[in-house]
Structure formats: structure tokens, C-alpha cells
Design an enzyme around this catalytic site. Structure first.
Site, PDB file in Angstrom:
ATOM      1  N   LYS A   4       0.822  -1.219   0.000  1.00  0.00           N
ATOM      2  CA  LYS A   4       0.000   0.000   0.000  1.00  0.00           C
ATOM      3  C   LYS A   4       0.850   1.261   0.000  1.00  0.00           C
ATOM      4  CE  LYS A   4      -2.390  -1.177   3.630  1.00  0.00           C
ATOM      5  NZ  LYS A   4      -3.366  -1.187   4.742  1.00  0.00           N
ATOM      6  N   ARG A  16      -4.119 -13.149   1.115  1.00  0.00           N
ATOM      7  CA  ARG A  16      -5.075 -14.025   1.808  1.00  0.00           C
ATOM      8  C   ARG A  16      -6.341 -13.281   2.219  1.00  0.00           C
ATOM      9  NH1 ARG A  16      -0.448 -16.518   5.677  1.00  0.00           N
ATOM     10  NH2 ARG A  16      -0.267 -14.273   6.053  1.00  0.00           N
ATOM     11  N   HIS A  69      21.603  -2.196   3.388  1.00  0.00           N
ATOM     12  CA  HIS A  69      21.616  -0.840   2.830  1.00  0.00           C
ATOM     13  C   HIS A  69      23.007  -0.206   2.876  1.00  0.00           C
ATOM     14  CE1 HIS A  69      17.407  -1.269   2.691  1.00  0.00           C
ATOM     15  NE2 HIS A  69      17.085  -0.741   3.849  1.00  0.00           N
ATOM     16  N   LYS A 117      18.238   3.998  15.806  1.00  0.00           N
ATOM     17  CA  LYS A 117      16.880   4.506  15.951  1.00  0.00           C
ATOM     18  C   LYS A 117      16.783   5.353  17.215  1.00  0.00           C
ATOM     19  CE  LYS A 117      14.328   0.935  13.460  1.00  0.00           C
ATOM     20  NZ  LYS A 117      13.633   1.890  12.571  1.00  0.00           N
ATOM     21  N   LYS A 145      18.708  11.383   9.264  1.00  0.00           N
ATOM     22  CA  LYS A 145      19.474  11.623   8.043  1.00  0.00           C
ATOM     23  C   LYS A 145      20.194  10.356   7.628  1.00  0.00           C
ATOM     24  CE  LYS A 145      23.698  13.329  10.325  1.00  0.00           C
ATOM     25  NZ  LYS A 145      24.645  14.455  10.442  1.00  0.00           N
ATOM     26  N   TYR A 186      28.168  18.276  -0.691  1.00  0.00           N
ATOM     27  CA  TYR A 186      28.924  19.487  -0.376  1.00  0.00           C
ATOM     28  C   TYR A 186      30.324  19.116   0.090  1.00  0.00           C
ATOM     29  CZ  TYR A 186      27.417  18.662   4.514  1.00  0.00           C
ATOM     30  OH  TYR A 186      27.167  18.115   5.751  1.00  0.00           O
ATOM     31  N   LEU A 203      26.209  21.631  -3.598  1.00  0.00           N
ATOM     32  CA  LEU A 203      25.219  21.296  -4.618  1.00  0.00           C
ATOM     33  C   LEU A 203      24.013  20.715  -3.891  1.00  0.00           C
ATOM     34  CD1 LEU A 203      24.023  20.697  -7.393  1.00  0.00           C
ATOM     35  CD2 LEU A 203      25.394  18.609  -7.484  1.00  0.00           C
TER      36      LEU A 203
END
Length: 518
Positions: free
Chosen positions: A47, A75, A277, A363, A369, A405, A426
Site C-alpha cells: 500500500k 489471503r 543498505h 533509531k 538523516k 557538499y 550542490l
């Protein structure tokens, strides 16, 4: 934006050389219709991420209403209209309903829902029947149609679902058609479970059919890394151990598990963020220049980086758990799961010998960030005595406020010869006004349709990643390593900052980067 487009544009967009897997597409008939099947269609991931990404691709003309149909399977016993109602608000999130109302209505009409269990032959035969009827309605030749299965599901059901797809829902590929499977992380919990999962999926599908999605590889600034490193002359001589002192790859969230405590407690911050990640980002930062931009050449270089990582030393790890974490009723009272980790990795090769790569994630911290921070060595023979102000750093802000930067020392304006830290900046929001940065899932789903596996995790890459972290994870699971407590809204355990200092990172004082405003 109109969701149409010429047949030439569609052919260029959705048909690539990699579709053919070695076949000559010029001698094949026009590729058949595209069916996108979202398994787990009633869940949060579908979703909030999958369906909105598909809608944006449709709205921008990358998915054509005359050749694509989207099927939801789960399901939950609901109707097609009920599923459309459930996902509607996520498609217009942050926009006025009137802004895209016509596109939303047309998109929802492409959606059909099928209910069934994940190990039911009857359910998947019904799903195959619905897909086949769509293909027949579009006059697709048998064997020319394309079927993309997106598994927005827990990894525990991947094997039975993939068996059902293999036995009930495959498309023949003799005429250029294909079946592709997108699986979400986590890909296992350690080396053994990941290998078991890879073996089960590998027995059903060939590697070119499997797309292990890590949405971090779809982020705009992550995708920019290869261009930055290999298309700019001034980076080439600097990007090595002679000039770089340390590299940090950081992921910080200012909220806790928030309703995901049960899931998170099973995995922890290393499995959830660092092993996938941040390690993927490390590969792009550290890899050698590939032979070409072909997906396999890029993935070959990433694997070489992972295979060069030395075993993690326990003294170069700091774990943390925020104070109220165990108050969540779905979390065990004696949970040893870290919600914060700082890990130093060392790459044993000619380019990076001696340069610490510091991966940090947590966390309930004091900011939100994600960034890459490349810190350069001190200037030798510094005649301005500016060392106390801080080192040169190249910072790539992945989220939020995407930017790149360079922190550097400049003369402070005025009559005195004094120095100050400033930046060459930038910031994407300022430089690229009016340009919408696509969501990572949009880019990666489009890559899957195109057959481009560059930004997906290969099996040997997955194995090498788990080999790095499995010994550490087993020590945590066995209770040999304990997380240190830290207060929500803090920087994490103070021992993490001490580890950074030991690794050589020099913190800048008196300078804060402020994203420029328009």
C-alpha cells in the site's frame, strides 16, 4: 502528465536488449502485454510503496494502459473495489485529490484483486487464469507476454509462493516473453539461512529471473556515486588511502520502532540496515572502476570489495539499545537486540589498506538523516594552522534534503588573514528546481521491467555480505555482546563517539551545514 506516449517511446522504454537473454529481438514479434502481480497486496509495504511506485510510473507514461494490467494477490478476503479504496489515499499522498484524480481513476481500473493462500494450488491457478484472460484480451501471442511478480511478503513465505508461481503461473519465453520475481529484503538472517533461501529459489528460477531488491540502490544520490567517482578527473587521484583518512556511512532515525517492535526485535539494526543498505553503499564508494556499465561488470566489482573485507574485530563494534525499547509489548523483556550499532570495516586491498569504513545506524536518535562522509587527511605543513577547525570532508546527503557538499577551509572575509570552514554546495532542491526526484521503488521496478539487474543484489554478492556479518550477529544472538543503553533523542552511546575517535575521525567544531533555501 499524460500517461500515453508513442509506440516508439514505449518500445525504447520497456524493451531493452536484456529482455531477450541472448535472443535477437529484431527477429521476434512485438513483445506482448505486461502483467504486474503484487503478492501481499493488502499489506503495508504494497500500500505504501509498491502501488504508489506503480502509479507514478503510470502517471509519467512508463506503464501504458493499453498493455499493462496489475493484479493484487493476498489471503485477505476483499473485493477488487475494496482494495482500490484501501490504496487510493496512498496514491495521492501529499497532493490535492484533484491534481491527479483522473490519473488515479484510470490507474485503479487497471487493478484486479484475487484472494488465495500462499501455498494453495487453487488460488494460484485462479490467479493464472485471470492473468491469461488479460493476455488474451490484449491479443498477446502465447510466449510473448511478460509477467512480473513482486513479493511484498515476509521472507518465510518466499519458498512456497515461488513454488506456486513456478508450477502454476509461469509464462513461456520462446517468443521473447518472460517471468521475473522481485523479492524484498531481508534475504535470510545469517549466512546459512540466506544460502538455504538462495538454494530454494535457485532451484526454481535462474539467476537472471531473480531481482533481490534493496531500495537504497534506487536512491538518486546513491545512483550518482559511479558518475561522481568515474566521470570527474579531480576525484580519481584523491580516492585512495594516500588522501582519505576515513569514510563514514551513516543512517539515523529520530523515532523508535513505532509498532514494528515484534518484527524489529527478530532482526535488529545490523540485519535491518547495516548488512544490506549501508554495505551496498560501501561497495559503490570503494569499488574499482568496472570494465563497462553492464550490470554484471558493476556487480563483479562490488563482489570483489566484499571479498576483501577483513573479519570484524569485537573492539571495533559498539552496540546500543534505547531505554524505552523493551516497553513495547511485542518486544521480549530481556531482549538483547541492538537498536544502534557502529561497526568499523577494513578493506584489505591496495586502494584502501588502513582506511576505516565506519558504518553507523540507529533509531530514536537526535536527528534523521542518511549520508556518506569522506574525511580527508590533514594538510601537511599547514602554514595557516587551521587544523583545529577541522578537516576537508566530502559529504553526500542521501536523505532528507539531497545534497553534495565539500567542507573546506577559506579566508574569512575582512582585513585579517584568518580562516574559517565553509562549503562548496550542490543542494538538489535549489539547483534542480521543479525537478521531481523519483522514489527509489519507481526506479527499481522500472529497471526490473527493462531487465536491468545493475541495482539488484546477485547471489554471490549476498553470500559475501553475510560472510562479513554472520560471526558478529551470532555473538549478539548468543548474548556474548551486549548493547549499551542510551536515551532516546541522544547521539547514541558515548562509546560510539569514542570508537570514531580511535578510528581516526576528527569532529569539526563550530561549523554546521545548513541546507540552502530557495
Amino acid at each position: 502528465m499524460e500517461s500515453g506516449g508513442s509506440s516508439i517511446e514505449r518500445r525504447n522504454t520497456l524493451r531493452s536488449d536484456s529482455f531477450s537473454d541472448g535472443k535477437d529481438f529484431d527477429n521476434l514479434p512485438e513483445t506482448g502485454c505486461l502483467s504486474i502481480i503484487v503478492l501481499g497486496a493488502s499489506g503495508d509495504l504494497a500500500k505504501k510503496k509498491t502501488f504508489p511506485a506503480l502509479f507514478n510510473l503510470y502517471r509519467q507514461g512508463f506503464l501504458q494502459s493499453n498493455e499493462v494490467h496489475i493484479f493484487g494477490y493476498a489471503r485477505t478476503k476483499i473485493s477488487t473495489d475494496e482494495l482500490r479504496d484501501r490504496i487510493h489515499k496512498y496514491l495521492v499522498h501529499g497532493k490535492s485529490d484533484s491534481e491527479h484524480s483522473e490519473d488515479v481513476s484510470k490507474f485503479l481500473q487497471l487493478l484486479k484483486y484475487v484472494s488465495g493462500s500462499y501455498d494453495s494450488v487453487d488460488g494460484f491457478r485462479l490467479l493464472d487464469k485471470e492473468i491469461s484472460e488479460h493476455e488474451i484480451s490484449k491479443n498477446s501471442l502465447e510466449g510473448s507476454s511478460r509477467r512480473l511478480f513482486y513479493l511484498a511478503l515476509p521472507p518465510s513465505v518466499y519458498p512456497p509462493v515461488c513454488k506456486m508461481i513456478k508450477h502454476c503461473c509461469m509464462n513461456k519465453s520462446d517468443l521473447g516473453g518472460w517471468t521475473r520475481i522481485v523479492v524484498e529484503k531481508p534475504f535470510g538472517k545469517d549466512l546459512e539461512s540466506a544460502e538455504n533461501l538462495s538454494t530454494q529459489l535457485g532451484n526454481l528460477f535462474d539467476e537472471p529471473q531473480l531481482y533481490r531488491i534493496d531500495h537504497y540502490l534506487g536512491k538518486e544520490l546513491v545512483q550518482n556515486l559511479l558518475v561522481l567517482r568515474f566521470a570527474n578527473r579531480f576525484f580519481l587521484p584523491l580516492w585512495n588511502r594516500d588522501n582519505i583518512d576515513n569514510i563514514q556511512i551513516v543512517f539515523r532515525e529520530d523515532f523508535g520502532t513505532e509498532g514494528r517492535g515484534g518484527y524489529f526485535d527478530e532482526y535488529g539494526i545490523i540485519r535491518d540496515i547495516i548488512q544490506n543498505h549501508l554495505l551496498q553503499v560501501l561497495c559503490l564508494v570503494a569499488m574499482e572502476k568496472p570494465v563497462s556499465l553492464k550490470p554484471e561488470h558493476i556487480r563483479d566489482e562490488k563482489v570483489k570489495v566484499l571479498q576483501s573485507v577483513l573479519p570484524i574485530k569485537p573492539e571495533e563494534v559498539v552496540l546500543g539499545q534505547y531505554d524505552s525499547y523493551r516497553d513495547d509489548p511485542t518486544v521480549a523483556d530481556d531482549s538483547n537486540t541492538p537498536t544502534f550499532a557502529t561497526v568499523v570495516l577494513r578493506i584489505h586491498n591496495e586502494r584502501w589498506e588502513g582506511v576505516p569504513f565506519i558504518l553507523k545506524a540507529g533509531k530514536a536518535l537526535n536527528s534523521r538523516k542518511a549520508e556518506i562522509r569522506v574525511q580527508f587527511k590533514d594538510v601537511p605543513g599547514d602554514i595557516f594552522r587551521s587544523k583545529k577547525q577541522g578537516r576537508n570532508e566530502f559529504v553526500i546527503r542521501l536523505q532528507p534534503s539531497e545534497a553534495m557538499y565539500m567542507k573546506l577551509t577559506v579566508k574569512q572575509p575582512g582585513l585579517e588573514m584568518s580562516t574559517i570552514q565553509s562549503e562548496l554546495d550542490l543542494s538538489y532542491g535549489q539547483r534542480y528546481q521543479g525537478v521531481t526526484i523519483p522514489e527509489a521503488y519507481e526506479r527499481l521496478i522500472l529497471d526490473t521491467i527493462r531487465g536491468d539487474q545493475q541495482h539488484f543484489v546477485r547471489r554471490d554478492e549476498l553470500r559475501a555480505a553475510w560472510e562479513i556479518f554472520t560471526p558478529l550477529l551470532h555473538k549478539i544472538d548468543d548474548g556474548e555482546l551486549k548493547p549499551l543503553p542510551y536515551k532516546p533523542g541522544s547521539r547514541g552511546p558515548v562509546e560510539a563517539d569514542e570508537l570514531l575517535a580511535k578510528a581516526g575521525y576528527v569532529q569539526t567544531h563550530g561549523y554546521i551545514w545548513i541546507p540552502p533555501t530557495l
